[in-house]
Design a protein around this motif. Structure first.
Motif, PDB file in Angstrom:
ATOM      1  N   HIS A  48       0.863  -1.191   0.000  1.00  0.00           N
ATOM      2  CA  HIS A  48       0.000   0.000   0.000  1.00  0.00           C
ATOM      3  C   HIS A  48       0.891   1.230   0.000  1.00  0.00           C
ATOM      4  CE1 HIS A  48      -3.467   2.564   0.902  1.00  0.00           C
ATOM      5  NE2 HIS A  48      -2.711   3.176   1.789  1.00  0.00           N
ATOM      6  N   ARG A  49       0.614   2.152  -0.909  1.00  0.00           N
ATOM      7  CA  ARG A  49       1.389   3.393  -0.991  1.00  0.00           C
ATOM      8  C   ARG A  49       0.444   4.579  -0.966  1.00  0.00           C
ATOM      9  NH1 ARG A  49       6.513   6.049  -3.841  1.00  0.00           N
ATOM     10  NH2 ARG A  49       7.382   5.108  -1.978  1.00  0.00           N
ATOM     11  N   SER A  50       0.865   5.613  -0.233  1.00  0.00           N
ATOM     12  CA  SER A  50       0.090   6.846  -0.139  1.00  0.00           C
ATOM     13  C   SER A  50       1.047   8.020  -0.247  1.00  0.00           C
ATOM     14  CB  SER A  50      -0.682   6.898   1.184  1.00  0.00           C
ATOM     15  OG  SER A  50      -1.404   8.096   1.297  1.00  0.00           O
ATOM     16  N   MET A  51       0.790   8.928  -1.194  1.00  0.00           N
ATOM     17  CA  MET A  51       1.636  10.097  -1.396  1.00  0.00           C
ATOM     18  C   MET A  51       0.765  11.347  -1.496  1.00  0.00           C
ATOM     19  SD  MET A  51       4.241   8.627  -4.318  1.00  0.00           S
ATOM     20  CE  MET A  51       5.131  10.187  -4.379  1.00  0.00           C
ATOM     21  N   ARG A  52       1.279  12.434  -0.930  1.00  0.00           N
ATOM     22  CA  ARG A  52       0.595  13.720  -1.049  1.00  0.00           C
ATOM     23  C   ARG A  52       1.645  14.819  -1.123  1.00  0.00           C
ATOM     24  NH1 ARG A  52      -4.124  16.613  -0.144  1.00  0.00           N
ATOM     25  NH2 ARG A  52      -3.826  18.660   0.802  1.00  0.00           N
ATOM     26  N   ASP A  53       1.546  15.662  -2.153  1.00  0.00           N
ATOM     27  CA  ASP A  53       2.443  16.797  -2.329  1.00  0.00           C
ATOM     28  C   ASP A  53       1.616  18.080  -2.274  1.00  0.00           C
ATOM     29  OD1 ASP A  53       4.581  15.086  -2.663  1.00  0.00           O
ATOM     30  OD2 ASP A  53       4.384  15.030  -4.840  1.00  0.00           O
ATOM     31  N   GLU A  54       2.077  19.053  -1.507  1.00  0.00           N
ATOM     32  CA  GLU A  54       1.361  20.318  -1.362  1.00  0.00           C
ATOM     33  C   GLU A  54       2.118  21.451  -2.029  1.00  0.00           C
ATOM     34  OE1 GLU A  54      -1.114  19.553   2.790  1.00  0.00           O
ATOM     35  OE2 GLU A  54       0.586  20.942   2.789  1.00  0.00           O
ATOM     36  N   ALA A  55       1.346  22.408  -2.554  1.00  0.00           N
ATOM     37  CA  ALA A  55       1.928  23.592  -3.197  1.00  0.00           C
ATOM     38  C   ALA A  55       1.012  24.776  -2.944  1.00  0.00           C
ATOM     39  CB  ALA A  55       2.095  23.360  -4.701  1.00  0.00           C
ATOM     40  N   ALA A  56       1.575  25.973  -2.973  1.00  0.00           N
ATOM     41  CA  ALA A  56       0.768  27.180  -2.797  1.00  0.00           C
ATOM     42  C   ALA A  56      -0.209  27.318  -3.958  1.00  0.00           C
ATOM     43  CB  ALA A  56       1.665  28.404  -2.701  1.00  0.00           C
ATOM     44  N   ALA A  57      -1.485  27.603  -3.647  1.00  0.00           N
ATOM     45  CA  ALA A  57      -2.480  27.766  -4.702  1.00  0.00           C
ATOM     46  C   ALA A  57      -2.189  28.994  -5.547  1.00  0.00           C
ATOM     47  CB  ALA A  57      -3.878  27.866  -4.086  1.00  0.00           C
ATOM     48  N   SER A  58      -1.615  30.027  -4.950  1.00  0.00           N
ATOM     49  CA  SER A  58      -1.246  31.235  -5.671  1.00  0.00           C
ATOM     50  C   SER A  58       0.254  31.226  -5.935  1.00  0.00           C
ATOM     51  CB  SER A  58      -1.631  32.483  -4.862  1.00  0.00           C
ATOM     52  OG  SER A  58      -1.118  33.652  -5.460  1.00  0.00           O
ATOM     53  N   SER A  59       0.657  31.384  -7.195  1.00  0.00           N
ATOM     54  CA  SER A  59       2.089  31.372  -7.525  1.00  0.00           C
ATOM     55  C   SER A  59       2.841  32.491  -6.814  1.00  0.00           C
ATOM     56  CB  SER A  59       2.273  31.479  -9.041  1.00  0.00           C
ATOM     57  OG  SER A  59       1.678  32.685  -9.531  1.00  0.00           O
TER      58      SER A  59
END
Length: 877
Positions: A348-359
């Motif tokens: 089982h693999r779970s990945m989550r990457d976050e980034a700012a919604a506004s550049s």
């Protein structure tokens, strides 16, 4: 309830007329004019999932044991109900013995984070919280086996229930099915402003139009078989914000409206539409060669979601998340006349990457301030309105106070990338020796969870007033940092934390066929549960015993009882509590000088002698299935949590072990269900449950605090008044599922509905006191919420090979409050020993003054989901 009964009467009346032609044959039978019917094949009860069965007739079968309350929910049946494009985790609570809280399906007084979620027996639980992680669309499924209690030694169970999803397999001929849905959701009910409450910017979320397409193909593949599925789900979200300043038109220096609702002068009111998406996928291939059966499966979801703050500028508010959740399984099964064996490797693999919604927020620091700054890029109108300088229309008060928390501006702040892996290996064997079936098996899971946190712009700034500035960065984990400014404090751009849990189990079990109608099962399960290097439970012995009697014979009935012990599965999300947290340093500058504050990432110390979470269970029930016609079930369950785990004043421990109120939870539940065959023209399934849960420990989830993961605030100060009705106290719950099929002007039509009604949640009266969070009167004794009812209806027709459906969810648009503000007061108060709600008006502070009730007490925090309509189309090729 009147509205619910009215819908039921309309349902029966409308379909009685629509199905006149189809009922003609039945009416002829009723009046003695017998018609020839095709001979139906005998029911296959080998695995116990067929409707006319009360258990598995094959002694070597490893599913639907006669000592367990297990509900088989076929996907074909579920998709005839008004469920739209749901995934399996959203309908698991349809099973008998199940309820639902904000964390998911809940069983026997446990929370929605205490279940075991599996896929063909392989674990798919969330690595961080233990909730459902891999969410499988119903279009991909063969069905769901939901067990609410009565587990045997071979069952991989925690302190809740077990939900095992079964995917579609191969078919004798190639088949392609396509499903499409388009939905609309009414605006959500907005939370009214609470008295005394003010926020510079308030936000709201409405679900806009949504569309889903799922395609599934299956068939033979040479000497093997295959099944593949692919989907696309698109949701439109309408996010809106309203900003405003407070008023003081009479110039008395007190904000207008107090002590009631604070009026505001609106500065701006704007909205933004965002689109989220998910792409579920499935691929299976298998081969059957004599006694050997091999299959390989890959299933999962890729998606994008968004998260927004409310009290923030638009630039600093948004975070986009890209997720990948999936499982790979390889399974071998061997089936001989007296022996069955299985070996399975799963990942089982779970990945989550976050980034700012506004550049523009991706490369600048976030500012958290206790005031609204004079300059707000992109929100300068708000900054000007909040300016308390010259031209202020209300000079005696602050235009935009920030009474609690922070106002966020600048960058997006912390961005967390998460990667988790869990390989699992399982092997078991069952062998028949005369009247006995002996089973043995072992399983192992090794979970690794890695989180990497970065700060936009490399730092996060906190400011209490314009000339105060505290810059936060991550401390180099290999360096020494203290509060002495003359000494260096090396920092890094990100913080990487690693958590690891291990779970192992082995069991032996013997099932004795005492007579043709009586079976007895006894087994012992050994479990090991380790959380990092600090919490090791290695000798968890779980004896389990069950007995079943078939008074009617032929597998048509069962009267059973079972008893056993289970231990909680601890998720890797417990790591920040007992293993490691982010290490940070704040460099502080203000008119009073400079300083440095260091957070060493200290965690709670695991107490010496701590023991695992243990729960005992006793069940009894009876079930009768009259061939293909009707099935009736009655069931009783008792659960007793012997000890819990939580943060206490002495560390991470079993609360009450060294004095005070112990962490307990006791549940008594009775349930009954009557169901007709799911293939009949009139399908009916009706059930009633009553449950009572008393205790002092909420477990992994608390509706007030969220996913506390055994680190809630209840035992951090005093344990007074913790004993009472817990949030999982079910009260009364009833449900009705029905479907009627017939013809209308020659077109096959059907009408289906699901009606539910349940008691509201027990309410408490809490204080944010100088000691911490305390319960003023016994937990859950401040009344209950209103009865929550919901009516879901589906209308469907088949036209030129197309199945057309219209689902109306919450058709009467009920908007009852499902959660309220339970904080009664703040200040230096103490619990009322054996108090009642009537005693609250006499509550005093430590100085003898009358305690002031918060105006927001009992204010609604959340409501039922609003009315929604979903149009669906299904085509098979």
């Amino acid at each position: 309830m009147t509205a619910v009964l009215r819908v039921g009467l309309l349902f029966v009346a409308s379909l009685s007329a629509a199905a006149h032609a189809d009922d003609l044959q039945d009416q002829r039978d009723a009046f003695g004019f017998k018609t020839k019917r095709p001979i139906e094949p005998p029911i296959d009860c080998s695995d116990g999932t067929a409707f006319g069965c009360t258990g598995a007739s094959e002694p070597l079968a490893d599913t639907a044991s006669p000592y367990t309350l297990a509900t088989w929910l076929p996907a074909k049946y579920l998709m005839r109900l008004p469920v739209a494009d749901s995934s399996h985790d959203a309908v698991a609570h349809y099973a008998l013995g199940a309820n639902r809280d904000e964390a998911g399906a809940s069983f026997g007084g446990a929370t929605g984070l205490e279940n075991r979620w599996t896929l063909h027996g392989a674990p798919i639980d969330g690595l961080r919280t233990g909730g459902a992680d891999t969410r499988v669309p119903l279009a991909f499924l063969d069905g769901i086996l939901v067990s609410a209690g009565g587990f045997t030694a071979r069952d991989r169970a925690s302190t809740g229930g077990t939900i095992d999803a079964r995917l579609r397999g191969g078919t004798p001929e190639s088949v392609v099915e396509v499903y499409a849905w388009a939905g609309y959701t009414a605006p959500t009910r907005k939370r009214p402003r609470a008295p005394f409450a003010y926020s510079v910017r308030r936000g709201a979320l409405d679900i806009g139009p949504e569309a889903t397409v799922h395609a599934v193909a299956s068939g033979p593949l040479g000497g093997a078989w295959y099944a593949v599925g692919l989907g696309a789900e698109i949701n439109s979200l309408e996010l809106s914000w309203t900003s405003g300043t407070v008023r003081d038109r009479d110039g008395d220096g007190i904000t207008d409206g107090l002590p009631g609702v604070v009026p505001v002068d609106v500065v701006d009111d704007y909205s933004r539409r965002r689109v989220t998406w998910r792409v579920p996928f499935m691929a299976r291939v298998g081969i059957d060669r004599g006694v050997h059966h091999f299959d390989a499966t890959v299933v999962g979801t890729v998606g994008r979601d968004v998260f927004y703050l409310n009290n923030a500028t638009l630039q600093a508010a948004g975070i986009d998340g890209t997720t990948l959740t999936g499982d790979a399984l390889v399974t071998w099964r061997g089936e001989w006349k007296t022996t069955r064996a299985r070996a399975q490797l799963a990942w089982h693999r779970s990945m989550r990457d976050e980034a700012a919604a506004s550049s523009s927020a991706a490369s600048i620091p976030q500012l958290l301030s206790a005031y609204v700054p004079a300059s707000l890029p992109g929100d300068q109108d708000l900054a000007a309105a909040c300016d308390d300088g010259d031209g202020d229309p209300y000079p005696m008060v602050r235009n935009c106070p920030v009474p609690s928390g922070w106002f966020a501006s600048g960058g997006a702040g912390p961005l967390v990338d998460t990667t988790g892996d869990r390989p699992a290996l399982t092997a078991d064997i069952a062998h028949r020796i005369g009247n006995n079936v002996v089973r043995a098996g072992a399983t192992g899971e090794d979970t690794r969870l890695v989180t990497e946190t970065t700060l936009t712009g490399g730092t996060q700034v906190r400011s209490l007033f314009p000339d105060h500035r505290s810059e936060r960065r991550f401390v180099d984990p290999d360096a020494i940092c203290n509060t002495e400014l003359v000494l260096p404090c090396p920092t890094v751009d990100n913080s990487v934390l690693r958590y690891r849990t291990r779970y192992m189990a082995a069991y032996v079990e013997d099932t004795w066929q005492a007579t043709k109608a009586i079976t007895v099962d006894a087994g012992m399960r050994w479990e090991l549960m380790w959380v990092g290097p600090v919490l090791h439970f290695s000798d968890q012995l779980a004896p389990r015993l069950g007995a079943s009697w078939d008074p009617l014979g032929g597998g048509r009935s069962r009267v059973w009882t079972s008893m056993g012990r289970s231990y909680a599965m601890l998720p890797a999300g417990l790591g920040p509590t007992i293993i490691e947290r982010d290490r940070t340093v704040d460099h502080i500058s203000s008119p009073f000088g400079e300083g440095r504050a260091v957070d060493t990432g200290a965690v709670f110390t695991v107490a010496s002698g701590v023991e695992p979470i243990a729960q005992d269970e006793l069940t009894a029930g009876a079930q009768v299935a009259l061939a293909r016609t009707v099935r009736a079930t009655v069931w009783m369950q008792g659960r007793w949590l012997r000890r819990g785990l939580d943060t206490t004043t002495t560390g991470f421990d079993n609360p009450g072990r060294l004095g005070g109120t112990p962490a307990t939870r006791e549940t008594g539940l009775v349930a009954a269900e009557l169901a007709t065959a799911p293939t009949a023209k009139l399908v009916l399934r009706a059930g009633y449950m009553y449950g009572r849960t008393i205790g002092s420990w909420t477990g992994a989830f608390d509706p007030r605090q969220g996913a506390v993961l055994y680190a809630g605030s209840d035992y951090d100060t005093t344990s007074a008044n913790l004993l009472g009705r817990l949030p999982t106290d079910m009260g009364h719950r009833t449900y009705v599922e029905a479907e009627r099929r017939g013809h209308l002007v020659g077109i096959p039509v059907a009408l289906a509905l699901r009606l539910t009604a349940g008691s509201g949640r027990p309410r408490s009266a809490i204080a944010d006191a100088d000691l911490g969070i305390i319960y003023l009167i016994p937990r859950g004794s401040a009344g209950r919420g209103p009865v929550v009812t919901q009516s879901n209806v589906r209308m469907s027709a088949r036209w030129h090979g197309l199945d057309i459906t219209l689902d109306l969810l919450n058709v009467f648009n009920r908007r009852e409050a499902t959660q309220i503000d339970e904080f009664y007061t703040v200040g230096s108060v103490r619990p009322i020993d054996r108090g009642t709600p009537q005693d609250l008006v006499w509550l005093k502070t430590d100085t003898g003054a009358d305690s002031v009730r918060r105006a927001a007490y009992a204010h609604a925090l959340s409501y039922q989901s609003p009315f929604s309509a979903v149009l669906g189309i299904h085509q098979a090729f």
